[in-house]
Enzyme design. Structure first.
Site, mmCIF file in Angstrom:
data_model
loop_
_atom_site.group_PDB
_atom_site.id
_atom_site.type_symbol
_atom_site.label_atom_id
_atom_site.label_comp_id
_atom_site.label_asym_id
_atom_site.label_seq_id
_atom_site.Cartn_x
_atom_site.Cartn_y
_atom_site.Cartn_z
ATOM 1 N N GLU A 277 0.833 -1.211 0.000
ATOM 2 C CA GLU A 277 0.000 0.000 0.000
ATOM 3 C C GLU A 277 0.867 1.261 0.000
ATOM 4 O OE1 GLU A 277 -3.334 -0.246 -0.447
ATOM 5 O OE2 GLU A 277 -2.822 -2.367 -0.624
ATOM 6 N N TRP A 280 1.697 1.795 -3.464
ATOM 7 C CA TRP A 280 0.642 2.450 -4.258
ATOM 8 C C TRP A 280 0.793 3.963 -4.172
ATOM 9 C CZ3 TRP A 280 -2.443 0.640 -7.926
ATOM 10 C CH2 TRP A 280 -2.776 -0.718 -7.947
ATOM 11 N N TRP A 385 -9.027 8.719 -7.753
ATOM 12 C CA TRP A 385 -10.268 9.045 -8.466
ATOM 13 C C TRP A 385 -10.248 8.514 -9.887
ATOM 14 C CZ3 TRP A 385 -15.021 10.437 -7.156
ATOM 15 C CH2 TRP A 385 -15.218 10.842 -5.834
#
Length: 486
Positions: A277, A280, A385
């Site tokens: 993570e 990411w 998004w």
DNA sequence: TGCCTCTTAAT
DNA sequence: TTAAGAGGC
């Protein structure tokens, strides 16, 4: 002893701070400064709250060590040049930002300073690797996560974490324009932040306390619990990371040390799941650096032709206010408003509802997040998004449309997350908690719920809006095919 | 870290 | 009637 300005930006820490360390190593007298320049680096209201308290915490640490933090306002190049004159500094050191336009800004600044005979130097302090250091074999940037992650695992961070500093020389001179913290006007005027202190404590010390508590109590169960929004299964380090109160390099090393020391089976796998993570985040910064236009336009250019709705003002407001009538979505949006943060699983759901079921441009959701999240980060936000809207790198294909009810039953099976943030629904039995619009009338009135009075009915039908989204996607594909032919 | 629908096979 | 798997969107 020559003086050096240390220009703090999103590196509000004393440990593992290359700009500060280089001054100390060279025997230069550090003059710490922060420049508030909202015209150049806009900041949302929730992050401004965080910044205020983080600056306060950093200043207190510096004062405890005998130094100080000088707060300036206005155009950063102008403010820094004046500060250099006022303090007779011979050098300026800072830790780089990789956001759009920042490299060019830094080059202009370096030119100006060197014209005046001042030495400038910048460092990577926020990422495991400088974005220019990681590329595919052909030299082009990665656009797919998994190969990026494999390369990052192989390379590891660019350096070991740097030590902190001991006693610092007192600032015998100060910039004439130095201001008190409150005059930067970073706190909201309306009392919106009243609950934030219950959830967060900005600053380097509390960033480390947060990491250690996560390692002690949650990391071993991370893979199972990170998706359950009612639990505190995630690290909640994102705002600390955004403001650089703790660095990705520090986290990488500390988590690997934990994995070596923790004997329990699964420790290595848990550490890897968590560092994935962190990667990411690294990937999002890599992408925004190499594709700066993706802050507000889609990486996949076919999506410039996507037929978004235009008359969405009312639906956007309902989404922002947590009044969509879909409990898991409203719980997330209300958690965001009350605490400045939302669980990542729920971020994906509310983003899917906005961009797919409501066909509202993802940029509208991104703008709301940037204003209301304490961890608002242009790279992570734009990436997240676009991933959700299907138009980004390594994105979910558009046709993967979440059903928020199915997701809620899977990840909030007992409804405790919804009950925590949407108290109107507290008394509704588990069977209906995620879809009150299907509950029989007696169940609703027993629970004190009056649809469209104290809780809305859904602003869209999940079934028909899903079909509408797929139809819009097909229209876009036809258009782009047509466009390519022409 | 998708959902829906259809098919197949076990009851 | 239901579970599991496959394929399409």
């Amino acid at each position: 002893m020559s003086r050096a300005l240390i220009w703090f930006q999103h590196d509000l820490r004393l440990e593992d701070n290359p700009a500060l360390q280089v001054a100390l190593k060279r025997g230069q007298h550090p003059i710490p400064v922060y420049v508030h320049d909202p015209a150049e680096t806009p900041i949302g209201a929730a992050s401004a709250w965080w910044l205020h308290h983080s600056l306060d915490a950093l200043r207190q640490r510096l004062r405890a060590l005998g130094s100080d933090l000088f707060l300036l306002e206005g155009d950063s190049a102008v403010a820094l040049q004046r500060a250099a004159q006022d303090t007779a500094a011979e050098a300026l050191y800072w830790n780089r930002s990789y956001a759009p336009g920042m490299r060019e800004r830094d080059q202009r600044l370096s030119r100006k300073f060197s014209q005046n005979g001042l030495h400038t130097e910048s460092f990577n302090a926020s990422l495991l690797r400088d974005p220019m250091q990681i590329s595919k074999f052909d030299g082009s940037p990665y656009r797919v996560f998994t190969p990026f992650w494999k390369t990052l695992q192989k390379l590891g961070p660019a350096r070991d974490p740097l030590a902190g500093c001991g006693r610092l020389p007192p600032p015998d001179v100060k910039p004439a324009a130095a201001q008190p913290l409150r005059s930067l006007r970073l706190l909201p005027a309306c009392g919106w932040d009243s609950e934030f202190h219950q959830h967060w404590e900005p600053g380097e010390t509390s960033a480390w306390r947060q990491l250690e508590a996560f390692l002690d109590n949650h990391l071993i169960d991370y893979a199972e619990e990170r998706d359950l929004p009612a639990l505190m299964g995630t690290s909640r380090l994102s705002p600390h990371l955004h403001f650089g109160e703790i660095s990705a390099v520090q986290i990488w090393h500390r988590v690997n040390r934990w994995a070596q020391q923790d004997r329990s089976p699964g420790a290595v796998a848990a550490a890897e799941a968590f560092l994935r993570e962190v990667a990411w985040r690294e990937f999002a910064h890599h992408l925004l650096f190499h594709f700066p236009h993706t802050a507000d336009s889609p990486l996949d250019s076919r999506y410039r032709a996507f037929p978004w709705r235009h008359d969405y003002a009312n639906d956007l407001r309902a989404w922002q206010q947590g009044n969509t009538g879909i409990p898991i979505v409203d719980a997330g949006m209300r958690q965001l408003w009350a605490s400045g943060w939302m669980h990542n699983r729920i971020r994906m759901l509310v983003a899917s509802i906005l961009s797919k079921n409501l066909l509202i441009p993802w940029q509208q959701g991104a703008a709301w997040f940037l204003d209301t999240l304490v961890d608002a980060d242009l790279a992570n936000n734009s990436f997240g998004w676009q991933w959700s809207a299907g138009c980004g790198a390594d994105a979910a294909p558009f046709f993967r449309i979440f059903n928020p009810v199915t997701q809620a039953k899977r990840f909030d099976a007992d409804g405790s997350y919804v009950r925590r943030w949407v108290p109107q629904l507290r008394k509704l039995p588990n069977k209906w908690i995620h879809q009150p619009w299907l509950a029989p009338a007696p169940e609703l009135s027993n629970a004190g719920i009056y649809l469209d009075t104290n809780y809305p009915s859904p602003i869209v039908s999940l079934d028909s809006s899903r079909k509408r989204a797929l139809a819009a996607w097909k229209r876009m594909k036809q258009q782009t095919r047509h466009g390519e032919e022409v």
